[in-house]
Design a protein around this motif. Sequence first.
Motif, mmCIF file in Angstrom:
data_model
loop_
_atom_site.group_PDB
_atom_site.id
_atom_site.type_symbol
_atom_site.label_atom_id
_atom_site.label_comp_id
_atom_site.label_asym_id
_atom_site.label_seq_id
_atom_site.Cartn_x
_atom_site.Cartn_y
_atom_site.Cartn_z
ATOM 1 N N LEU A 144 0.827 -1.203 0.000
ATOM 2 C CA LEU A 144 0.000 0.000 0.000
ATOM 3 C C LEU A 144 0.865 1.258 0.000
ATOM 4 C CD1 LEU A 144 -2.847 -1.114 2.420
ATOM 5 C CD2 LEU A 144 -3.150 -0.367 0.056
ATOM 6 N N ASP A 172 -10.873 3.672 -5.698
ATOM 7 C CA ASP A 172 -10.320 2.750 -4.721
ATOM 8 C C ASP A 172 -9.636 3.477 -3.576
ATOM 9 O OD1 ASP A 172 -10.620 -0.171 -5.517
ATOM 10 O OD2 ASP A 172 -9.999 0.769 -7.398
ATOM 11 N N TYR A 174 -8.406 2.863 0.695
ATOM 12 C CA TYR A 174 -8.172 1.847 1.712
ATOM 13 C C TYR A 174 -7.901 2.514 3.051
ATOM 14 C CZ TYR A 174 -7.482 -1.642 -1.954
ATOM 15 O OH TYR A 174 -7.672 -2.469 -3.015
ATOM 16 N N GLU A 185 -8.561 -4.319 7.042
ATOM 17 C CA GLU A 185 -8.547 -3.462 5.858
ATOM 18 C C GLU A 185 -9.985 -3.085 5.507
ATOM 19 O OE1 GLU A 185 -6.497 -4.543 1.898
ATOM 20 O OE2 GLU A 185 -8.624 -4.923 1.585
ATOM 21 N N HIS A 187 -11.811 -1.453 2.438
ATOM 22 C CA HIS A 187 -11.577 -1.099 1.037
ATOM 23 C C HIS A 187 -12.864 -0.519 0.474
ATOM 24 C CE1 HIS A 187 -10.649 -2.736 -3.308
ATOM 25 N NE2 HIS A 187 -10.776 -1.432 -3.266
#
Lengths: 230, 169
Positions: A144, A172, A174, A185, A187
Amino acid sequence: MNDLETRLRDLGPTLDEAMGEAPAAWPQYPEPLAPIRSRRPRAMLAAAAVGLLGVVAAGALLADRSDDGTIAVTSEPPTSAAPAVALPVLDGFALVLPDAPGWTIEMLGRYEDGHTEVLLRGPDGFLAVSRFPGDRIDEKRAWLESEATTAEDGEVLGQAARIYTVPWGPEDDYAVFEVEGHLIEVHGRMDATRFGPVLSSLHVVDEETWLAALEPDVLMHPEGSEVPSA
Amino acid sequence: LAGGGFAPSAGEPGQVDTTAAFEAFVRTHGRSLQRAFVARFGVEVGNDVAAEALGVAWERWDEVAEMANPLGFLYRVGQSRSRRFLRWGREPSVFPGPPLTVEAPTDHLDLLAALGRLREPERVAVLLVHAYGWSYADVASLLDVPVTAVNNHIHRGMARLRSIMEVDR
């Protein structure tokens, strides 16, 4: 045939055109069963194979189709996950929902690589809340950090978290944080301006509230076959 | 789609017939394999993985030629070999990937974006069945799963596609 099926059928030639590069020449193999990658760079192998594919595209179009030209349809419905088996799938994973109307639990599963995932759908888009085993924390964080266009510290569910935007697509985002040796996580696939508010609204709910958010046809992911079936 | 039978017959010269048999295999199955990997990984990575899988087919042609389900085997090979092309084990390259991301006809862009949001098995099943006319049994053979699982992928994938595209309208 409905409109979506028609559009998918029409998409096939577009994908074929994108994937097919015209071959410069038929590849010459040095000898039978030779370990081709030891003799040719991978790029050449790729070009050769793609070339082969380009040459045969027209013939393969016919070869791919069923003999009778129809699409088989089976009548079995998807496997629904009854609430009684939904909770064991999570195996103690925190029951969380955005504090906003319209969010439902669309899919959940426990996967072979050890991670557990709950997929939620709501008015803002999709949200996947996953828990990864501790041995993947460093790998996940490193990835990441290297891929994200933005990274900042924040707070999710009362935990200090790192929040990332990853440019795979336009939507997207996170957020990751650690709890009891696991990496959690969140997302988001939604408009970037909505991710922050949705993230902030995440909260732990009781079992009754969480089960009430299960969609009637919520499914186990196929890889979750280790859990009891409904 | 399943079925090998591409091995050269006994008594024939090895190199020429082996090469011819492999080329016949590629002519028959190569495009199918490429389509499956592009559906799974997108155009860019899918092409690389297809090439990698065909490279393995050539290396191990004596085994592959005798397999009852060579496509299923090569699909699994490609999946495991795909890791070298991916930045993160769980996150494949974005579907559809270049060049379709920027060059696709505009009437396909929303559909491609929606397909990109599907889970991989759903996208593979939906594209192979609805874009390329594979039967459910063909997809089941490729993925090495029961036909009922393919039915689930199709049902879920199509429902999700409709849902996504409705949301995006």
